[in-house]
Design an enzyme around this catalytic site. Structure first.
Site, short mmCIF file in Angstrom:
data_model
loop_
_atom_site.label_atom_id
_atom_site.label_comp_id
_atom_site.label_asym_id
_atom_site.label_seq_id
_atom_site.Cartn_x
_atom_site.Cartn_y
_atom_site.Cartn_z
N GLU A 108 0.06 -1.41 5.69
CA GLU A 108 1.14 -0.87 6.53
C GLU A 108 0.93 0.60 6.83
O GLU A 108 1.30 1.07 7.90
CB GLU A 108 2.48 -1.09 5.83
CG GLU A 108 3.70 -0.79 6.70
CD GLU A 108 4.13 0.67 6.69
OE1 GLU A 108 4.94 1.07 7.55
OE2 GLU A 108 3.65 1.44 5.82
N ASP B 14 0.82 -1.21 0.00
CA ASP B 14 0.00 0.00 0.00
C ASP B 14 0.86 1.26 0.00
O ASP B 14 2.00 1.27 0.44
CB ASP B 14 -0.97 0.01 1.18
CG ASP B 14 -0.29 -0.13 2.53
OD1 ASP B 14 0.71 -0.88 2.62
OD2 ASP B 14 -0.75 0.49 3.50
#
Length: 410
Positions: A160, A95
């Site tokens: 994350e 991400d």
């Protein structure tokens, strides 16, 4: 036989391939639902295809999330067989954060721009740099026909940038068998620009949501209400005083002490002539290891409740994220020594262990008793407009990872 020079020279040959990999990654946005996106599924599929084409065995440890495309957040664990040596894991995250104001970018954030040694685009640094360098380092060994010293694992996680609840935290809970205490675990998500630092310890992370409730009234009659914004402002001004009650320092960190900052503030009333009856703001606290986050929360609540009572308001302090710093990875841990040897060979530097105030997922490993190290040649452009990474830096990082995989002994 020392194949280090052969490996370093091989990695140099992948310059154009690195650019094309970055181009494909940048063009595949991976925004989590908390950041207004559909998740990481498209990027996971892209990377999984590359890993399988290289001959890696791929496992998925997806986390259910009905908000995301396909109803899940992907976590991809891929392994390549090696010799009897220690297994190496390199973890990167899929991400990215939103690009923010497009006007602050010199080009389309979702389209790679190459300018000399610099590659521009959202995610090129955070965290494509780790993904690309760890992948290219392994590709170099495979293409040279050099068997890694032990099995090599590349793991790509989701979530994350927000909480890791659907990322590494989920993987460690669902598949604790993937990792062992003898593994060399590397997280390329932070570092010093010249590559001379190996992060072994992090500050505790505490995010708090503070909701102040007063009584909304017309601004011409403030005596009939309770101004929640006024109480919230007093609380924000008190944050510095609270931080001063934790004066401890540790020279491994920069800054060496704990920090507390008021950051985000939710929108309040929409018009000027209303006294707000509700106000919400957030705190980001980074505390030195050894300071109890429970005690910090209790102190913040005590101070804020006293201010609220003086103003006739109430306050609720909610924990958004709380991660008590686990014990540091020892300076002489095998993963630290392996990185130091490889860094010295590739960069000619004596890398030193150090600590950071920012959080990485290495903390999740350390909480499980798994000594992890964080390393890369990092430039400080993560989350910024015109995020960029050095192509030369990516090549050097890939060479370091390749030597770690190969079991380089110096």
């Amino acid at each position: 036989m020392d194949n280090s020079q052969l490996i370093i020279e091989k990695v140099e040959q992948y310059r154009q391939e690195i650019i094309e990999i970055q181009r494909a990654l940048v063009a595949t946005p991976a925004l989590g639902p908390d950041n207004g996106g559909q998740g990481e599924a498209a990027k996971a599929a892209l990377v999984q295809g590359w890993l399988e084409a290289m001959g890696l065995a791929v496992q998925r440890v997806d986390a259910p999330d009905p908000r995301a495309a396909g109803g899940a957040r992907p976590n991809v664990a891929a392994t390549y067989p090696g010799g009897p040596g220690r297994r190496v894991w390199v973890l990167s995250h899929l991400d990215v954060v939103p690009p923010g104001d497009a006007a602050l970018w010199s080009s389309d954030p979702w389209r790679l721009r190459v300018d000399g040694d610099k590659l521009y685009g959202r995610g090129v640094n955070d965290n494509h740099a780790g993904l690309v360098s760890s992948l290219i380092g392994l590709k170099a060994l495979i293409d040279l026909g050099i068997k890694p010293a032990g099995d090599v694992g590349l793991i790509l996680v989701s979530d994350e940038e927000t909480s890791s609840k659907h990322g590494l935290a989920h993987v460690l809970e669902a598949r604790p068998d993937l990792f062992g205490p003898d593994d060399l675990i590397i997280v390329p998500d932070s570092g010093l620009e010249d590559g001379s630092g190996i992060e072994v310890v992090e500050k505790s992370m505490l995010w708090l949501r503070v909701e102040v409730i007063g009584r909304q009234v017309h601004a011409s009659m403030p005596h009939k209400g309770v101004n929640a914004l006024h109480a919230a402002a007093r609380m924000i001004c008190a944050v510095g005083e609270i931080a001063g009650r934790y004066p401890q320092t540790d020279p491994r960190f920069d800054p060496p002490g704990s920090t507390m900052q008021a950051t985000r503030k939710d929108a309040g009333v929409q018009n000027i002539n209303t006294v707000p009856g509700r106000d919400v703001f957030y705190l980001d606290c980074r505390m030195l290891p050894g300071i109890s986050l429970g005690e910090v929360i209790a102190e913040i609540r005590r101070v804020f409740e006293a201010i609220a009572a003086e103003d006739g308001a109430t306050v609720d302090v909610e924990i958004v994220q709380k991660l008590q710093a686990p014990p540091a990875t020892p300076d002489e841990a095998p993963v630290v020594l392996a990185l130091r040897r490889a860094v010295k060979r590739v960069l000619g530097l004596e890398a030193r262990p150090y600590g950071i105030g920012g959080g990485t997922v290495a903390a999740f490993f350390r909480q499980k008793g798994l000594p992890a190290a964080v390393w890369q040649t990092a430039v400080d452009t993560a989350h910024m407009p015109d995020e960029w990474i050095s192509l030369d830096g990516l090549i050097k990082d890939a060479a370091v990872f390749a030597l770690v995989y190969a079991g380089f002994e110096g």
